[in-house]
Motif scaffolding. Structure first.
Motif, PDB file in Angstrom:
ATOM      1  N   ASP A  29       0.800  -1.222   0.000  1.00 23.78           N
ATOM      2  CA  ASP A  29       0.000   0.000   0.000  1.00 23.78           C
ATOM      3  C   ASP A  29       0.837   1.278   0.000  1.00 23.78           C
ATOM      4  O   ASP A  29       0.329   2.343  -0.319  1.00 23.78           O
ATOM      5  N   VAL A  30       2.114   1.200   0.377  1.00 25.95           N
ATOM      6  CA  VAL A  30       2.958   2.392   0.406  1.00 25.95           C
ATOM      7  C   VAL A  30       3.488   2.645  -1.002  1.00 25.95           C
ATOM      8  O   VAL A  30       4.156   1.797  -1.588  1.00 25.95           O
ATOM      9  N   THR A  31       3.155   3.826  -1.543  1.00 22.55           N
ATOM     10  CA  THR A  31       3.517   4.148  -2.929  1.00 22.55           C
ATOM     11  C   THR A  31       4.373   5.408  -2.989  1.00 22.55           C
ATOM     12  O   THR A  31       4.675   6.026  -1.967  1.00 22.55           O
ATOM     13  N   ASP A  32       4.689   5.780  -4.218  1.00 25.74           N
ATOM     14  CA  ASP A  32       5.455   7.004  -4.455  1.00 25.74           C
ATOM     15  C   ASP A  32       4.713   8.246  -3.973  1.00 25.74           C
ATOM     16  O   ASP A  32       5.324   9.293  -3.778  1.00 25.74           O
ATOM     17  N   ARG A  86      -1.755   5.644 -15.723  1.00 23.06           N
ATOM     18  CA  ARG A  86      -1.209   5.766 -14.367  1.00 23.06           C
ATOM     19  C   ARG A  86       0.078   4.969 -14.258  1.00 23.06           C
ATOM     20  O   ARG A  86       0.207   3.904 -14.844  1.00 23.06           O
ATOM     21  N   VAL A  87       1.018   5.499 -13.476  1.00 21.68           N
ATOM     22  CA  VAL A  87       2.235   4.785 -13.091  1.00 21.68           C
ATOM     23  C   VAL A  87       2.401   4.973 -11.591  1.00 21.68           C
ATOM     24  O   VAL A  87       2.399   6.103 -11.113  1.00 21.68           O
ATOM     25  N   THR A  88       2.514   3.878 -10.852  1.00 20.11           N
ATOM     26  CA  THR A  88       2.782   3.969  -9.419  1.00 20.11           C
ATOM     27  C   THR A  88       3.905   2.997  -9.054  1.00 20.11           C
ATOM     28  O   THR A  88       4.036   1.933  -9.646  1.00 20.11           O
ATOM     29  N   ILE A  89       4.689   3.405  -8.089  1.00 18.75           N
ATOM     30  CA  ILE A  89       5.783   2.592  -7.571  1.00 18.75           C
ATOM     31  C   ILE A  89       5.421   2.238  -6.126  1.00 18.75           C
ATOM     32  O   ILE A  89       4.978   3.107  -5.371  1.00 18.75           O
ATOM     33  N   HIS A  90       5.611   0.985  -5.746  1.00 16.77           N
ATOM     34  CA  HIS A  90       5.186   0.485  -4.437  1.00 16.77           C
ATOM     35  C   HIS A  90       6.329  -0.241  -3.728  1.00 16.77           C
ATOM     36  O   HIS A  90       7.098  -0.946  -4.384  1.00 16.77           O
ATOM     37  N   TRP A  91       6.376  -0.126  -2.412  1.00 18.06           N
ATOM     38  CA  TRP A  91       7.190  -1.057  -1.634  1.00 18.06           C
ATOM     39  C   TRP A  91       6.453  -2.383  -1.670  1.00 18.06           C
ATOM     40  O   TRP A  91       5.230  -2.426  -1.610  1.00 18.06           O
ATOM     41  N   GLY A  92       7.185  -3.473  -1.762  1.00 15.21           N
ATOM     42  CA  GLY A  92       6.574  -4.794  -1.809  1.00 15.21           C
ATOM     43  C   GLY A  92       6.263  -5.332  -0.431  1.00 15.21           C
ATOM     44  O   GLY A  92       6.807  -4.871   0.578  1.00 15.21           O
ATOM     45  N   VAL A 111      10.772  -3.543  -4.638  1.00 18.29           N
ATOM     46  CA  VAL A 111      10.036  -2.411  -5.190  1.00 18.29           C
ATOM     47  C   VAL A 111       9.275  -2.889  -6.422  1.00 18.29           C
ATOM     48  O   VAL A 111       9.838  -3.541  -7.302  1.00 18.29           O
ATOM     49  N   TRP A 112       7.996  -2.560  -6.482  1.00 23.86           N
ATOM     50  CA  TRP A 112       7.112  -2.959  -7.574  1.00 23.86           C
ATOM     51  C   TRP A 112       6.680  -1.746  -8.381  1.00 23.86           C
ATOM     52  O   TRP A 112       6.602  -0.635  -7.857  1.00 23.86           O
ATOM     53  N   ILE A 113       6.336  -1.983  -9.642  1.00 22.31           N
ATOM     54  CA  ILE A 113       5.758  -0.950 -10.493  1.00 22.31           C
ATOM     55  C   ILE A 113       4.393  -1.426 -10.973  1.00 22.31           C
ATOM     56  O   ILE A 113       4.194  -2.614 -11.232  1.00 22.31           O
ATOM     57  N   SER A 114       3.471  -0.498 -11.067  1.00 26.22           N
ATOM     58  CA  SER A 114       2.142  -0.759 -11.610  1.00 26.22           C
ATOM     59  C   SER A 114       1.868   0.298 -12.670  1.00 26.22           C
ATOM     60  O   SER A 114       2.036   1.493 -12.421  1.00 26.22           O
ATOM     61  N   VAL A 115       1.483  -0.159 -13.860  1.00 25.86           N
ATOM     62  CA  VAL A 115       1.187   0.744 -14.975  1.00 25.86           C
ATOM     63  C   VAL A 115      -0.205   0.416 -15.491  1.00 25.86           C
ATOM     64  O   VAL A 115      -0.515  -0.743 -15.771  1.00 25.86           O
ATOM     65  N   LEU A 160       7.803  -6.762 -10.570  1.00 26.09           N
ATOM     66  CA  LEU A 160       8.813  -6.475  -9.562  1.00 26.09           C
ATOM     67  C   LEU A 160       9.895  -5.659 -10.247  1.00 26.09           C
ATOM     68  O   LEU A 160      10.540  -6.117 -11.188  1.00 26.09           O
ATOM     69  N   LEU A 161      10.063  -4.429  -9.814  1.00 26.66           N
ATOM     70  CA  LEU A 161      10.982  -3.492 -10.457  1.00 26.66           C
ATOM     71  C   LEU A 161      12.425  -3.750 -10.042  1.00 26.66           C
ATOM     72  O   LEU A 161      13.329  -3.788 -10.870  1.00 26.66           O
ATOM     73  N   THR A 162      12.657  -3.922  -8.759  1.00 27.75           N
ATOM     74  CA  THR A 162      14.005  -4.187  -8.260  1.00 27.75           C
ATOM     75  C   THR A 162      13.918  -4.831  -6.883  1.00 27.75           C
ATOM     76  O   THR A 162      12.925  -4.674  -6.181  1.00 27.75           O
TER      77      THR A 162
END
Length: 144
Positions: free
Chosen positions: A28-31, A60-66, A74-78, A88-90
């Motif tokens: 739930d924690v995002t950019d 939309r682009v959001t970056i999330h802690w996994g 770190v995850w990305i959602s587009v 999974l971004l990194t």
């Protein structure tokens, strides 16, 4: 058939709420709340994403802690043209982390961008809006 050569098997099926394993996923924690994720979005994710998707496609682009994965994932959602890409971004464990939890450095910005570009190019080619298209990411990462 003698008793020593007999074969038996038992199968048990249980229905109801699962107590099984959890799977890594975006949390739930995002950019929007986290400065580190905001910087990663600005310096890595957006240059790649906007090089592959038009303004009309990108929603939309959001970056999330996994969560339920390795610490520091770190995850990305587009969201694009009504479809969702999630990856999974990194992860700190990718550079030699071990199963016992020892963590190492995450991917560099360039490595992270290259991995995202590769995965996003493949996803677009399989999406309804970009079916069969071979889009190539052409981006320049800003200096941090």
């Amino acid at each position: 058939m003698d008793e020593g050569s007999a074969y038996s098997s038992k199968l048990t099926l249980t229905f109801g709420a699962s107590g099984g394993p959890t799977h890594a996923r975006p949390g739930d924690v995002t950019d929007a709340q986290d400065e580190h994720l905001r910087t990663l979005k600005r310096t890595v994710a957006l240059p790649v994403v906007t090089s592959l998707l038009s303004d009309a496609e990108l929603e939309r682009v959001t970056i999330h802690w996994g969560i339920d994965g390795d610490p520091g994932d770190v995850w990305i959602s587009v969201a694009a043209a009504g479809e969702e890409f999630e990856d999974l971004l990194t992860s700190p464990s990718w550079h030699g982390g071990d199963p016992d939890g020892e963590q190492h450095s995450p991917l560099t910005a360039q490595e992270c961008a290259q991995r995202l570009a590769d995965h996003l190019e493949d996803w677009i080619a399989e999406s309804r809006f970009g079916w069969g298209q071979r889009r190539i990411a052409r981006y320049t990462l800003p200096q941090s």
